[in-house]
Enzyme design. Structure first.
Site, PDB file in Angstrom:
ATOM      1  N   SER A 246      -3.240  -4.057   3.834  1.00 34.86           N
ATOM      2  CA  SER A 246      -1.869  -3.573   3.594  1.00 34.86           C
ATOM      3  C   SER A 246      -0.948  -3.810   4.781  1.00 34.86           C
ATOM      4  O   SER A 246       0.263  -3.990   4.614  1.00 34.86           O
ATOM      5  CB  SER A 246      -1.902  -2.083   3.247  1.00 34.86           C
ATOM      6  OG  SER A 246      -2.513  -1.344   4.302  1.00 34.86           O
TER       7      SER A 246
ATOM      8  N   ASP B 271       3.359   7.463   7.449  1.00 38.00           N
ATOM      9  CA  ASP B 271       2.005   7.925   7.127  1.00 38.00           C
ATOM     10  C   ASP B 271       1.025   7.815   8.291  1.00 38.00           C
ATOM     11  O   ASP B 271      -0.159   8.121   8.146  1.00 38.00           O
ATOM     12  CB  ASP B 271       1.454   7.147   5.928  1.00 38.00           C
ATOM     13  CG  ASP B 271       1.415   5.643   6.170  1.00 38.00           C
ATOM     14  OD1 ASP B 271       1.685   5.210   7.314  1.00 38.00           O
ATOM     15  OD2 ASP B 271       1.119   4.897   5.214  1.00 38.00           O
TER      16      ASP B 271
ATOM     17  N   HIS C 268       1.008   2.777   8.697  1.00 30.62           N
ATOM     18  CA  HIS C 268       1.884   1.619   8.538  1.00 30.62           C
ATOM     19  C   HIS C 268       3.106   1.740   9.447  1.00 30.62           C
ATOM     20  O   HIS C 268       3.685   2.822   9.579  1.00 30.62           O
ATOM     21  CB  HIS C 268       2.326   1.487   7.081  1.00 30.62           C
ATOM     22  CG  HIS C 268       1.170   1.273   6.147  1.00 30.62           C
ATOM     23  ND1 HIS C 268       0.625   2.298   5.402  1.00 30.62           N
ATOM     24  CD2 HIS C 268       0.446   0.165   5.859  1.00 30.62           C
ATOM     25  CE1 HIS C 268      -0.387   1.818   4.684  1.00 30.62           C
ATOM     26  NE2 HIS C 268      -0.517   0.525   4.940  1.00 30.62           N
TER      27      HIS C 268
END
Length: 797
Positions: free
Chosen positions: A94, A270, A273
């Site tokens: 991600s 979070d 990221h």
């Protein structure tokens, strides 16, 4: 007593530290710094790409500064131009997906982050044939290995750039176990040879894992600690760097994102990221790594090789080398002759007697010495801004970096004040002072990057206009009073204005229009000369006998104003005139004369204003309307007070208007008409009070005498990348760097001023027959220059 102590102290300083000793110190500093940078590059390597990928710091909150080089901010059109017919592949988890999105948004800002996150995401820009893919492989495993293996096969089309990285999923899925780390090492060991093979034909980057902000991590991510991330990064570095024995790995480590994350991860939503601004910085670094060597942006020095020497640069190097050798030979011969002619002692009387009086230095000696010194100075210019020997950094504006140095030089300027030799309006000391403080403010404006702050930009535009106002005032006054329209005067002015710029155009491989202020002043000087020299020639001596001649001169000035207005509002006519060969060779920039038209139009009226002011002032002076005695106000007390009040109000009104500017284009449109308000207000404030007219700042006046050289030299040896960045002689200490680079810069500018004056006396003699011969030689030189320049341009295309 204070004045006596000041004068004694200044005499003591001058005794031990002269301009000559300062220049020697500057030369020693340059040699030592050059040796240090050479040794550093040999020890650390000369690849600025490695610095871009691995080191840097934030300037302020969002501006990333790589170590030792400059990063270009790519626009959409530039990115598409660089990546045309290219395929870029991002493969990983991600975090790599985030980097993919930020990279694509440089090409297409409207691209949205949507769709299933855990699958492949394609992007294609058909207009530029750019293809960017994200391939979802969150772990370094067999799946990722198979994907990379396919690209290594000869029959398959390979991506031009591969950006890969993964680790956090392995930590998360296996709960941070040591077995997972061991498996990661085994997997990356099996992938390493494939990446190395792929790196022989494509650019391959392995993105190291960014730190996390552990306090913000959700419960199912708590096992992703910075300690675990460091262990995975160390494994990746050790394995990928050792995949080829006895040679350097072709797989490049993208470790700079770690440094960026350390500063910004606290802003994460979070804890895992990165915030969008950080991702954009990493994506822009990737763009710089790949595109700088293709597009070669001026302000993107990272990853750019040293430009190859042009034909003209090679010829210039040969010329200066021969000049240095010639001067050394001349010096040895002259020194030996001088030793023979030394005073000898009479053995009988014991007294010294001279054989021959030492002859003065010949013009040939001055010529060779000047070109010898100029050659060494040009070598320094080339080292600073072309050879990639010294480091460069981006500018970053803050109010303190602009206003604190302004206050500092203002204090110094006020401290060093002396009485003027004469108390006339705009006397020589005062105009030198005016040029000096304006030049220092402009220098601070350039190095601080204050052009991004519109109120400062508008005030600096007034300072540039004031220079041109002085051009109109000074040259009009000279021709009006002296009536000297001879060719010697014209050649002297043109030589002093253009000599350094012509040399820099050759040595630094830049067009004449690049140094825009010199072409501007040169053209306006010729306009003033032609206006006054054309029939009927009207000068003060002639006009004093008949007032009709004053009316004739005003008609000339009115016609000049009419021509200015026509050219200002007829861009087509202006471009046709200056697009004619050979004028186009002087005034074109990037293939057109728009930049020249814009620069000329921005201050189109101010030279006319300077000429008109000079005419009115000299007419009032001739009729003894003004009181220019020492300590006397310029007019009667009532008139002086009234004009001072109006001037202060006008000065402040302009500043308020400039400070409230919201749109640069709109303010630039008004600037030519209103800039004269603040200029005239300053002149009246400075000259109406007798005490103000009787003193001047010797500190500012000293800089004013070399203001032209300071303005031109800053392009390459104080700033960097043709004024886009800052020269870094001493990395890691910005304050010490600016002190040392400024000291060397000022010494060089002063020496060039002296060289120009010495050469002007030799190359532009007063004897007309000799002058015509020299002009024929200069014309031949420029014809040769045009031919060689044309040959050079054809070879480039």
């Amino acid at each position: 007593m204070a004045a006596l102590a000041y004068n004694l102290g200044k005499r003591e300083i001058n005794h031990y530290f002269s301009v000559r000793s300062a220049k020697v110190l500057a030369l020693v500093a340059v040699l030592l710094l050059a040796l240090c940078h050479l040794a550093s590059r040999r020890y650390r390597g000369n690849d600025s790409c490695e610095y871009l990928l691995s080191s840097g710091r934030f300037l302020g909150e969002k501006v990333w500064q790589p170590h030792s080089c400059m990063m270009h901010k790519y626009k959409i059109s530039e990115a598409k131009n660089c990546l045309v017919d290219k395929h870029i592949a991002f493969i990983g988890d991600s975090r790599i997906r985030q980097l993919f999105y930020s990279f694509v948004k440089i090409i297409n800002p409207q691209f949205k982050e949507e769709g299933n996150k855990h699958e492949n995401i394609p992007f294609e820009d058909k207009t530029a044939s750019v293809k960017v893919d994200f391939l979802w492989h969150p772990e370094v495993n067999g799946s990722m290995k198979q994907c990379i293996k396919v690209w290594t096969e000869d029959s398959v089309a390979k991506p031009h750039v591969v950006v890969a990285g993964a680790a956090t999923w392995s930590i998360k899925i296996h709960n941070g176990s040591n077995e997972a780390l061991s498996q990661y090492k085994m997997n990356i060991t099996s992938i390493a040879p494939l990446l190395e093979k792929l790196a022989k034909t494509s650019d391959v980057y392995w993105v190291l894992q960014d730190p996390v902000y552990e306090d913000l991590l959700s419960e199912n991510r708590k096992m992703i600690t910075n300690e675990k991330i460091d262990a995975y990064n160390e494994a990746a570095i050790s394995i990928l760097n050792s995949s080829i024995r006895n040679s350097k790995s072709n797989v490049k480590m993208f470790s700079v994102s770690k440094l960026i994350a350390q500063e910004t991860i606290m802003e994460s939503l979070d804890g895992l990221h990165l915030p969008e601004s950080s991702r954009e910085t990493s994506a822009m670094i990737l763009m710089n790594v790949y595109c700088n060597r293709i597009l070669k942006p001026v302000d993107g020095s990272c990853c750019q090789p040293r430009p190859p020497l042009t034909l003209l640069q090679k010829l210039a190097a040969c010329f200066f080398t021969l000049s240095i050798i010639g001067y050394l030979i001349f010096y040895i011969i002259h020194h030996n002759a001088h030793r023979k002619n030394k005073p000898c002692t009479d053995l009988e009387s014991g007294e010294e007697k001279k054989n021959i009086i030492n002859p003065p230095v010949s013009p040939l000696g001055i010529l060779l010495q000047s070109f010898c010194k100029l050659g060494l100075i040009m070598a320094y210019f080339y080292m600073c801004d072309r050879a990639n020997l010294f480091m460069k950094e981006n500018k970053f504006y803050t109010h303190s970096t602009f206003f604190i140095p302004i206050i500092y030089i203002l204090v110094l300027g006020v401290f060093y004040n002396e009485n003027t030799k004469e108390t006339k309006v705009l006397n020589r000391e005062q105009t030198d002072e005016w040029k000096g403080w304006m030049q220092l403010v402009i220098l601070i404006y350039h190095i601080s990057g204050a052009s991004t702050f519109l109120p400062v930009y508008m005030h600096i535009r007034v300072l540039v206009a004031a220079y041109l106002f002085q051009t109109g005032y000074g040259h009009f006054s000279y021709f009006w009073i002296k009536g000297d329209f001879g060719i010697h005067r014209v050649c002297q002015v043109l030589f002093r204005l253009n000599f350094l710029v012509v040399v820099l155009c050759i040595v630094m491989d830049r067009p004449y229009q690049f140094y825009y202020f010199v072409p501007l002043v040169t053209v306006w000087f010729m306009v003033i000369y032609v206006t006054l020299a054309l029939w009927p020639q009207i000068i003060q001596k002639k006009a004093n006998g008949n007032c009709f001649w004053h009316f004739g001169l005003l008609l000339k000035l009115a016609f000049l104003l009419l021509c200015i207005c026509f050219l200002a509002y007829s861009q087509g006519a202006f471009e046709k005139i200056f697009s004619l060969w050979p004028l186009s060779k002087c005034f074109e920039l990037k293939g057109n004369v728009y930049e020249w038209w814009f620069r000329w139009r921005l201050d189109r009226y101010v030279v006319f204003h300077g000429m008109l002011f000079a005419f009115i002032y000299l007419a009032l002076q001739k009729r003894q309307v003004l009181s220019e005695g020492k300590g006397e106000p310029l007019f009667s007390n009532k008139v002086s007070n009234f004009l001072l009040f109006i001037s202060v109000v006008s000065f402040l009104t302009y500043s308020i208007w400039a400070s409230s500017c919201k749109n640069k284009a709109e303010c630039n449109e008004l600037h030519p008409s209103v800039s004269v308000v603040q200029i005239l207000a300053f002149i009246l404030i400075r000259n109406i009070p007798g005490y103000a007219r009787s003193v001047y700042s010797s500190f500012f006046a000293w800089f004013g005498k070399i203001s032209l050289e300071l303005f031109i030299c800053q392009y390459h040896i104080w700033l960097a990348a043709d004024t886009r960045g800052i020269l870094v002689l001493i990395p890691g200490n910005p304050m010490l760097n600016i002190i040392v680079s400024t000291f060397i810069f000022v010494c060089v500018a002063h020496e060039i001023s002296q060289i120009t004056n010495d050469l002007a006396q030799i190359i532009i003699p007063k004897d007309n027959s000799s002058l015509l011969k020299r002009l024929a030689c200069i014309a031949a030189f420029f014809c040769g220059l045009l031919i060689l320049s044309s040959v050079q341009d054809k070879s480039r295309h």
